[in-house]
Design a protein around this motif. Sequence first.
Motif, short mmCIF file in Angstrom:
data_model
loop_
_atom_site.label_atom_id
_atom_site.label_comp_id
_atom_site.label_asym_id
_atom_site.label_seq_id
_atom_site.Cartn_x
_atom_site.Cartn_y
_atom_site.Cartn_z
N THR A 1 74.64 -28.97 37.89
CA THR A 1 73.46 -28.35 38.48
C THR A 1 72.84 -27.38 37.48
O THR A 1 73.48 -26.97 36.51
CB THR A 1 73.81 -27.57 39.76
OG1 THR A 1 74.62 -26.45 39.40
CG2 THR A 1 74.51 -28.45 40.79
N ALA A 2 71.59 -27.01 37.75
CA ALA A 2 70.91 -26.03 36.90
C ALA A 2 71.66 -24.69 36.94
O ALA A 2 71.82 -24.03 35.91
CB ALA A 2 69.47 -25.86 37.35
N GLU A 3 72.11 -24.28 38.13
CA GLU A 3 72.85 -23.03 38.23
C GLU A 3 74.14 -23.07 37.42
O GLU A 3 74.48 -22.10 36.73
CB GLU A 3 73.17 -22.69 39.68
CG GLU A 3 73.94 -21.38 39.79
CD GLU A 3 74.33 -21.01 41.21
OE1 GLU A 3 75.09 -20.03 41.36
OE2 GLU A 3 73.90 -21.68 42.17
N GLY B 1 65.72 -25.75 43.63
CA GLY B 1 65.95 -27.07 43.05
C GLY B 1 67.20 -27.06 42.20
O GLY B 1 68.12 -26.28 42.43
N GLY B 2 67.22 -27.94 41.22
CA GLY B 2 68.32 -27.95 40.27
C GLY B 2 69.63 -28.51 40.78
O GLY B 2 70.66 -28.27 40.16
N GLY B 3 69.59 -29.26 41.90
CA GLY B 3 70.81 -29.83 42.44
C GLY B 3 71.26 -31.07 41.69
O GLY B 3 70.66 -31.48 40.69
N LEU B 4 72.32 -31.67 42.18
CA LEU B 4 72.91 -32.84 41.52
C LEU B 4 71.91 -33.97 41.28
O LEU B 4 71.96 -34.63 40.24
CB LEU B 4 74.09 -33.36 42.34
CG LEU B 4 75.32 -32.46 42.38
CD1 LEU B 4 76.33 -33.00 43.39
CD2 LEU B 4 75.94 -32.33 41.01
N GLY C 1 64.83 -27.47 37.94
CA GLY C 1 65.28 -26.37 38.78
C GLY C 1 65.01 -25.04 38.12
O GLY C 1 64.74 -24.97 36.91
N THR C 2 65.04 -23.99 38.92
CA THR C 2 64.87 -22.64 38.39
C THR C 2 66.00 -21.75 38.91
O THR C 2 66.53 -21.98 40.01
CB THR C 2 63.52 -22.01 38.79
OG1 THR C 2 63.46 -21.91 40.21
CG2 THR C 2 62.36 -22.83 38.27
N VAL C 3 66.36 -20.77 38.11
CA VAL C 3 67.40 -19.81 38.48
C VAL C 3 66.91 -18.43 38.07
O VAL C 3 66.52 -18.22 36.92
CB VAL C 3 68.74 -20.11 37.79
CG1 VAL C 3 69.79 -19.08 38.18
CG2 VAL C 3 69.22 -21.52 38.11
N ALA D 1 70.03 -4.49 31.40
CA ALA D 1 70.18 -5.80 32.03
C ALA D 1 69.05 -6.72 31.59
O ALA D 1 67.93 -6.27 31.35
CB ALA D 1 70.19 -5.68 33.55
N GLN D 2 69.37 -7.99 31.49
CA GLN D 2 68.38 -9.04 31.25
C GLN D 2 68.10 -9.67 32.61
O GLN D 2 68.99 -10.27 33.21
CB GLN D 2 68.92 -10.09 30.27
CG GLN D 2 68.07 -11.33 30.13
CD GLN D 2 66.73 -11.06 29.46
OE1 GLN D 2 66.59 -10.11 28.68
NE2 GLN D 2 65.76 -11.89 29.73
N HIS D 3 66.89 -9.49 33.12
CA HIS D 3 66.48 -10.07 34.40
C HIS D 3 65.49 -11.16 34.07
O HIS D 3 64.46 -10.91 33.45
CB HIS D 3 65.85 -8.98 35.27
CG HIS D 3 65.47 -9.43 36.64
ND1 HIS D 3 64.76 -8.64 37.49
CD2 HIS D 3 65.70 -10.59 37.31
CE1 HIS D 3 64.57 -9.28 38.63
NE2 HIS D 3 65.12 -10.47 38.54
N GLU D 4 65.82 -12.40 34.43
CA GLU D 4 65.03 -13.54 33.98
C GLU D 4 64.89 -14.60 35.07
O GLU D 4 65.78 -14.79 35.88
CB GLU D 4 65.68 -14.16 32.74
CG GLU D 4 64.89 -15.28 32.11
CD GLU D 4 65.52 -15.76 30.81
OE1 GLU D 4 65.78 -16.97 30.70
OE2 GLU D 4 65.74 -14.93 29.90
N HIS D 5 63.76 -15.26 35.05
CA HIS D 5 63.51 -16.45 35.87
C HIS D 5 63.50 -17.60 34.87
O HIS D 5 62.59 -17.73 34.05
CB HIS D 5 62.16 -16.31 36.58
CG HIS D 5 61.85 -17.43 37.50
ND1 HIS D 5 61.03 -18.48 37.14
CD2 HIS D 5 62.26 -17.67 38.76
CE1 HIS D 5 60.95 -19.32 38.16
NE2 HIS D 5 61.68 -18.85 39.14
N SER D 6 64.55 -18.43 34.89
CA SER D 6 64.73 -19.50 33.90
C SER D 6 64.42 -20.86 34.49
O SER D 6 64.73 -21.13 35.65
CB SER D 6 66.18 -19.52 33.41
OG SER D 6 66.50 -18.32 32.74
#
Length: 127
Positions: free
Chosen positions: A29-31, A80-83, A88-90, A104-109
């Motif tokens: 997965t994306a995560e 998203g980002g499932g199997l 997807g985004t995290v 801290a690094q705060h990010e939308h990837s």
Amino acid sequence: MTQRCPCGTGLTYGECCGRLHDGTAAAGTAEQLMRSRYSAFVVGDAAYLLATWHPDTRPPSLDLDGDTRWLGLDVLAVEGGGLLAAEGTVEFRASYRADGGRDAQHEHSRFTKVAGRWHYLDGVSLG
């Protein structure tokens, strides 16, 4: 390695991100890819970071700052980002200590699949 995985799943490094780093498993997965990339920063595995970076946005090389000490990862949101997904985004926050201070690094990837494998495409820093 029998230590807990830096990504925060509670599994050992060998049961979790270590399998991805050594190539015996791929992120499902994306995560999972995002968590494994965080762990790669913790253990200093620049080769894994480059290998899991999308070919269109990958830098030619990556020099990791050996003075940065990664302290923890919080996954804040996953879309998203499932199997079976292709994208997807995290959103995450990764805490670290550097230059005597804590930050801290705060990010939308964003992540996408290339030839059936998840890759980091790009990210937006959220402060």
